[in-house]
Scaffold this active site. Structure first.
Site, PDB file in Angstrom:
ATOM      1  N   HIS A 193     -59.089  20.941  20.166  1.00 41.49           N
ATOM      2  CA  HIS A 193     -57.750  20.773  20.989  1.00 41.49           C
ATOM      3  C   HIS A 193     -56.780  21.786  20.410  1.00 41.49           C
ATOM      4  O   HIS A 193     -56.083  22.141  21.367  1.00 41.49           O
ATOM      5  CB  HIS A 193     -57.483  19.257  20.750  1.00 41.49           C
ATOM      6  N   ASP A 241     -62.963  19.898  22.474  1.00 41.58           N
ATOM      7  CA  ASP A 241     -61.711  19.115  22.589  1.00 41.58           C
ATOM      8  C   ASP A 241     -62.023  17.711  22.654  1.00 41.58           C
ATOM      9  O   ASP A 241     -62.541  17.391  23.595  1.00 41.58           O
ATOM     10  CB  ASP A 241     -60.689  19.732  23.660  1.00 41.58           C
ATOM     11  N   SER A 296     -51.291  21.532  25.433  1.00 39.70           N
ATOM     12  CA  SER A 296     -51.444  20.136  25.464  1.00 39.70           C
ATOM     13  C   SER A 296     -50.679  19.433  26.544  1.00 39.70           C
ATOM     14  O   SER A 296     -50.411  19.645  27.642  1.00 39.70           O
ATOM     15  CB  SER A 296     -51.532  19.155  24.173  1.00 39.70           C
TER      16      SER A 296
END
Length: 243
Positions: free
Chosen positions: A224, A194, A101
């Protein structure tokens, strides 16, 4: 964990980390926003590396996990410098940066600074430039005015804060509006379910990278986190390519 060590930065802040020596370029895991080295992907990577005799480094950014500092003071610039200081301190030779991320944004900044020591990049739901596409115009105006913006979160931080200092610094490190001059092998993983980072961001990132050795893997039913057993197995298969 008993093997946690601390590296002291010039300002006295201690950065918590775990390191196991071994062969190959060192695998360096960069956590996401408000995450730390105790997450499922990080610990699975470390355990795999230790079992395979591979060098691996995990860390907590300042203000996160077991490191010193206040999260409200954290910025991409500061966390980049902490990662680089740890690499200089404990890594022998080249490194493969594995970013989750926000860590997939930070690994671009760290990779640019590493130069010839960068052996590869792996992004998991990479989120470069989320200071731009992740906020609406009202939120951006509030951040410009020095406010903290809070959002609902599904990850145990409710509400999730974004501090004006972090946001302003992040805006200075945007990547997707220009070519990214990194020529190393790159592997990008992204779940198509996601709801935090659009999977198209990984395609945009692949397009901007100078490297021709870029592979994007889309997981149709992946979220995610990409932390299911099959997701972690897929990640470790990719990591195994960097020997």
């Amino acid at each position: 964990m008993s093997d946690i060590q601390f590296h002291t930065m010039p300002d006295g802040v201690r950065i918590a980390h775990r390191h196991t020596a071994g062969s190959g370029p060192t695998l360096v895991f960069l956590p996401g926003y408000m995450s730390d080295m105790d997450g499922g992907k990080a610990t699975a990577l470390f355990d795999w590396a230790r079992a395979q005799g591979r060098a691996c480094l995990l860390l907590d950014y300042s203000g996160c996990g077991q490191s010193d500092g206040d999260f409200a003071d954290g910025t991409l610039s500061a966390w980049r410098d902490e990662v680089l200081a740890l690499i200089d301190s404990v890594v022998d030779g080249a490194a493969v940066l594995i970013g989750s991320s926000m860590g997939g944004w930070l690994n671009l900044l760290v990779g640019a600074a590493l130069g010839p020591r960068l052996a590869g990049l792996i992004g998991i739901a990479s989120a470069p430039d989320f200071s731009d596409w992740g906020f609406d115009e009202d939120q951006k105006a509030r951040l410009r005015a020095g406010e903290t913006v809070y959002e609902d979160s599904d990850y145990g931080y409710d509400p999730m804060p974004t501090h004006a200092r972090f946001w302003a610094d992040a805006e200075s490190h945007r990547q997707l509006d220009k070519a990214i001059p990194l020529a190393c092998p790159v592997r990008l993983l992204h779940g198509q379910r996601d709801t935090d980072v659009p999977w198209q961001i990984s395609l945009q990132l692949a397009d901007k990278l100078a490297s021709d050795d870029v592979v994007v893997t889309l997981v149709k039913d992946g979220d995610h986190r990409l932390s299911r057993n099959e997701d972690i197995a897929r990640l470790l298969d990719i990591v195994g390519e960097f020997s």
